[in-house]
Design a protein around this motif. Structure first.
Motif, PDB file in Angstrom:
ATOM      1  N   ASP A 231     -10.134  10.276  14.204  1.00 30.46           N
ATOM      2  CA  ASP A 231     -10.776  11.010  13.114  1.00 30.46           C
ATOM      3  C   ASP A 231     -10.449  12.499  13.176  1.00 30.46           C
ATOM      4  OD1 ASP A 231     -11.864   8.742  12.162  1.00 30.46           O
ATOM      5  OD2 ASP A 231     -13.939   9.169  12.761  1.00 30.46           O
ATOM      6  N   THR A 232     -10.525  13.050  14.379  1.00 33.42           N
ATOM      7  CA  THR A 232     -10.228  14.477  14.544  1.00 33.42           C
ATOM      8  C   THR A 232      -8.774  14.757  14.199  1.00 33.42           C
ATOM      9  OG1 THR A 232     -11.868  14.548  16.302  1.00 33.42           O
ATOM     10  CG2 THR A 232     -10.367  16.416  16.148  1.00 33.42           C
ATOM     11  N   ALA A 233      -7.878  13.881  14.683  1.00 25.05           N
ATOM     12  CA  ALA A 233      -6.455  14.066  14.385  1.00 25.05           C
ATOM     13  C   ALA A 233      -6.226  14.045  12.875  1.00 25.05           C
ATOM     14  CB  ALA A 233      -5.626  12.972  15.061  1.00 25.05           C
ATOM     15  N   GLU A 234      -6.925  13.148  12.204  1.00 23.99           N
ATOM     16  CA  GLU A 234      -6.769  13.057  10.745  1.00 23.99           C
ATOM     17  C   GLU A 234      -7.286  14.319  10.070  1.00 23.99           C
ATOM     18  OE1 GLU A 234      -4.932  11.008   9.154  1.00 23.99           O
ATOM     19  OE2 GLU A 234      -5.438  12.124   7.336  1.00 23.99           O
ATOM     20  N   GLN A 235      -8.376  14.879  10.602  1.00 22.77           N
ATOM     21  CA  GLN A 235      -8.904  16.124  10.033  1.00 22.77           C
ATOM     22  C   GLN A 235      -7.909  17.274  10.190  1.00 22.77           C
ATOM     23  OE1 GLN A 235     -12.607  16.412  12.152  1.00 22.77           O
ATOM     24  NE2 GLN A 235     -13.774  15.383  10.561  1.00 22.77           N
ATOM     25  N   VAL A 236      -7.308  17.370  11.376  1.00 19.16           N
ATOM     26  CA  VAL A 236      -6.341  18.444  11.613  1.00 19.16           C
ATOM     27  C   VAL A 236      -5.119  18.246  10.706  1.00 19.16           C
ATOM     28  CG1 VAL A 236      -4.804  19.508  13.301  1.00 19.16           C
ATOM     29  CG2 VAL A 236      -7.095  18.804  13.992  1.00 19.16           C
ATOM     30  N   ARG A 237      -4.673  16.990  10.625  1.00 24.62           N
ATOM     31  CA  ARG A 237      -3.509  16.678   9.788  1.00 24.62           C
ATOM     32  C   ARG A 237      -3.792  17.063   8.332  1.00 24.62           C
ATOM     33  NH1 ARG A 237      -3.150  11.646  11.574  1.00 24.62           N
ATOM     34  NH2 ARG A 237      -2.009  12.262  13.436  1.00 24.62           N
ATOM     35  N   SER A 238      -4.995  16.765   7.900  1.00 19.46           N
ATOM     36  CA  SER A 238      -5.365  17.048   6.518  1.00 19.46           C
ATOM     37  C   SER A 238      -5.482  18.557   6.284  1.00 19.46           C
ATOM     38  CB  SER A 238      -6.682  16.335   6.204  1.00 19.46           C
ATOM     39  OG  SER A 238      -7.216  16.791   5.010  1.00 19.46           O
ATOM     40  N   LEU A 239      -6.113  19.274   7.211  1.00 23.34           N
ATOM     41  CA  LEU A 239      -6.230  20.732   7.086  1.00 23.34           C
ATOM     42  C   LEU A 239      -4.851  21.379   7.006  1.00 23.34           C
ATOM     43  CD1 LEU A 239      -9.027  21.775   9.589  1.00 23.34           C
ATOM     44  CD2 LEU A 239      -9.039  22.006   7.109  1.00 23.34           C
TER      45      LEU A 239
ATOM     46  N   VAL B  30       4.106  11.673   5.173  1.00 21.25           N
ATOM     47  CA  VAL B  30       3.608  12.985   4.736  1.00 21.25           C
ATOM     48  C   VAL B  30       2.210  12.831   4.137  1.00 21.25           C
ATOM     49  CG1 VAL B  30       4.009  14.913   3.165  1.00 21.25           C
ATOM     50  CG2 VAL B  30       5.941  13.788   4.266  1.00 21.25           C
ATOM     51  N   PRO B  31       1.225  13.574   4.637  1.00 21.71           N
ATOM     52  CA  PRO B  31      -0.131  13.465   4.079  1.00 21.71           C
ATOM     53  C   PRO B  31      -0.130  13.834   2.596  1.00 21.71           C
ATOM     54  CG  PRO B  31      -0.113  14.799   6.081  1.00 21.71           C
ATOM     55  CD  PRO B  31       1.318  14.568   5.707  1.00 21.71           C
ATOM     56  N   PRO B  32      -0.877  13.099   1.770  1.00 20.50           N
ATOM     57  CA  PRO B  32      -0.905  13.363   0.324  1.00 20.50           C
ATOM     58  C   PRO B  32      -1.273  14.813   0.003  1.00 20.50           C
ATOM     59  CG  PRO B  32      -2.105  11.347   0.839  1.00 20.50           C
ATOM     60  CD  PRO B  32      -1.725  11.962   2.141  1.00 20.50           C
ATOM     61  N   ALA B  33      -2.125  15.406   0.841  1.00 23.82           N
ATOM     62  CA  ALA B  33      -2.563  16.776   0.555  1.00 23.82           C
ATOM     63  C   ALA B  33      -1.391  17.761   0.566  1.00 23.82           C
ATOM     64  CB  ALA B  33      -3.627  17.217   1.554  1.00 23.82           C
ATOM     65  N   ARG B  34      -0.315  17.419   1.274  1.00 15.56           N
ATOM     66  CA  ARG B  34       0.842  18.325   1.310  1.00 15.56           C
ATOM     67  C   ARG B  34       1.427  18.489  -0.094  1.00 15.56           C
ATOM     68  NH1 ARG B  34       3.490  21.904   1.331  1.00 15.56           N
ATOM     69  NH2 ARG B  34       5.206  22.600   2.638  1.00 15.56           N
ATOM     70  N   HIS B  35       1.375  17.407  -0.890  1.00 16.22           N
ATOM     71  CA  HIS B  35       1.872  17.488  -2.266  1.00 16.22           C
ATOM     72  C   HIS B  35       0.917  18.291  -3.144  1.00 16.22           C
ATOM     73  CE1 HIS B  35       5.007  14.721  -1.207  1.00 16.22           C
ATOM     74  NE2 HIS B  35       4.118  13.851  -0.758  1.00 16.22           N
TER      75      HIS B  35
ATOM     76  N   ALA C 212       4.206  19.547 -10.329  1.00 17.36           N
ATOM     77  CA  ALA C 212       4.599  20.141  -9.038  1.00 17.36           C
ATOM     78  C   ALA C 212       4.154  19.252  -7.880  1.00 17.36           C
ATOM     79  CB  ALA C 212       3.992  21.528  -8.899  1.00 17.36           C
ATOM     80  N   ALA C 213       3.060  18.522  -8.075  1.00 16.59           N
ATOM     81  CA  ALA C 213       2.563  17.626  -7.024  1.00 16.59           C
ATOM     82  C   ALA C 213       3.182  16.242  -7.125  1.00 16.59           C
ATOM     83  CB  ALA C 213       1.039  17.515  -7.111  1.00 16.59           C
ATOM     84  N   GLY C 214       3.877  15.989  -8.238  1.00  9.49           N
ATOM     85  CA  GLY C 214       4.483  14.682  -8.427  1.00  9.49           C
ATOM     86  C   GLY C 214       3.483  13.578  -8.726  1.00  9.49           C
ATOM     87  N   LEU C 215       2.372  13.935  -9.394  1.00  7.90           N
ATOM     88  CA  LEU C 215       1.331  12.952  -9.682  1.00  7.90           C
ATOM     89  C   LEU C 215       1.022  12.950 -11.178  1.00  7.90           C
ATOM     90  CD1 LEU C 215      -1.166  13.820  -6.797  1.00  7.90           C
ATOM     91  CD2 LEU C 215       0.387  11.864  -6.879  1.00  7.90           C
ATOM     92  N   SER C 216       0.433  11.839 -11.654  1.00 11.07           N
ATOM     93  CA  SER C 216      -0.041  11.801 -13.034  1.00 11.07           C
ATOM     94  C   SER C 216      -1.205  12.773 -13.163  1.00 11.07           C
ATOM     95  CB  SER C 216      -0.490  10.391 -13.410  1.00 11.07           C
ATOM     96  OG  SER C 216      -1.765  10.136 -12.842  1.00 11.07           O
TER      97      SER C 216
END
Lengths: 142, 144
Positions: free
Chosen positions: A70-78, B4-9, B33-37
């Protein structure tokens, strides 16, 4: 005397980050050590050739036992949202550095612009970390 | 290559708002720019950043306009167009709602901003962007 030796930056993928920081930004590899006895932990650092006493640690987001999922996912998301950190770089000539990096495929989010403290520009690394590239020119009055 | 995490887009869209706000840019362009609908993009952007892309783009433009009011003597209309807004009337309304002062009153309240001179502009922009305000607090964003 206390000095800064390394500062750590989370990265999404160490190989991708290494290629970006060396091939596109022109930094050199300072250390690239993989430790099989520690779950293949990889200590990877890069720095500007002209500044041998400072390096950026390109740190992969670890799994267990260092970080729970969970923490890793939070860091990845941030990090993907661009909130994991900023590196402030300086240059003697912002316009020239901008042209050079752009020619190597760096995508700038801000081209060089005059600011009260100099000429400033900005881009991101592949992980989403923000980098500033500034030609510092402080006004005489401050 | 790792996933790649979706948030990157979504960050690419946020960067586009920050770097191209002075163009006639809309939510459709940000979605691209995000490549989304568009619908999916607006939902995901809000989930990642806590506000709609429309609100983000508008407050970025208002932040830039406020900075120009504080640091230049350019006219309100000129500033409105130079931050990518097309209607001086809507600009004045949004600005007044957000800053609780009309553009001209806001400008008059500030001395020259030389004390900001050494703070990097990216920091000023990030921290100076206003919170989005609307007359219809509940419905806003669901549509954007």
């Amino acid at each position: 005397m206390i000095r800064i030796a390394n500062a750590q930056l989370w990265v999404h993928d160490q190989d991708e980050a290494l290629a970006f920081y060396t091939q596109k930004l022109g930094m050199e590899v300072r250390a690239d050590v993989t430790l099989p006895e520690m779950g293949d932990f990889r200590w990877l650092t890069v720095g500007p050739a002209d500044q041998p006493d400072f390096a950026i640690v390109l740190m992969a987001i670890p799994g267990q036992p260092v970080m729970d999922p969970d923490t890793a996912e939070q860091v990845r998301s941030l990090m993907a949202k661009g909130f994991a950190g900023t590196v402030f770089l300086t240059t003697d000539d912002c316009q020239a550095s901008y042209e050079e990096l752009k020619a190597r495929g760096v995508e700038f989010t801000e081209g060089p612009e005059e600011r009260p403290y100099g000429i400033d520009s900005g881009f991101r690394d592949p992980s989403g970390n923000s980098l500033r590239l500034t030609e510092v020119r402080l006004p005489a009055s401050v | 290559m790792a996933f790649v995490p979706p948030a990157r887009h979504l960050l690419r869209a946020k960067d586009a708002a920050d770097s191209r706000y002075f163009e006639p840019l809309g939510v459709d362009d940000l979605a691209r720019a995000a490549g989304l609908s568009r619908a999916h993009f607006s939902r995901e952007f809000r989930r990642a950043f806590g506000e709609s892309p429309h609100a983000y783009l508008l407050t970025r433009r208002l932040e830039r306009a406020a900075a120009l009011l504080r640091t230049t003597d350019r006219s309100v209309a000129d500033i409105c167009f130079s931050v990518g807004l097309q209607s001086v009337g809507s600009f004045t309304t949004s600005f007044t709602r957000t800053y609780k002062a009309s553009p001209t009153a806001y400008r008059a309240a500030f001395p020259p901003a030389s004390r900001h001179a050494l703070v990097p502009t990216c920091i000023l922009r990030a921290h100076g962007r206003p919170q989005h305000r609307t007359f219809r607090e509940d419905k806003d964003g669901a549509l954007n």
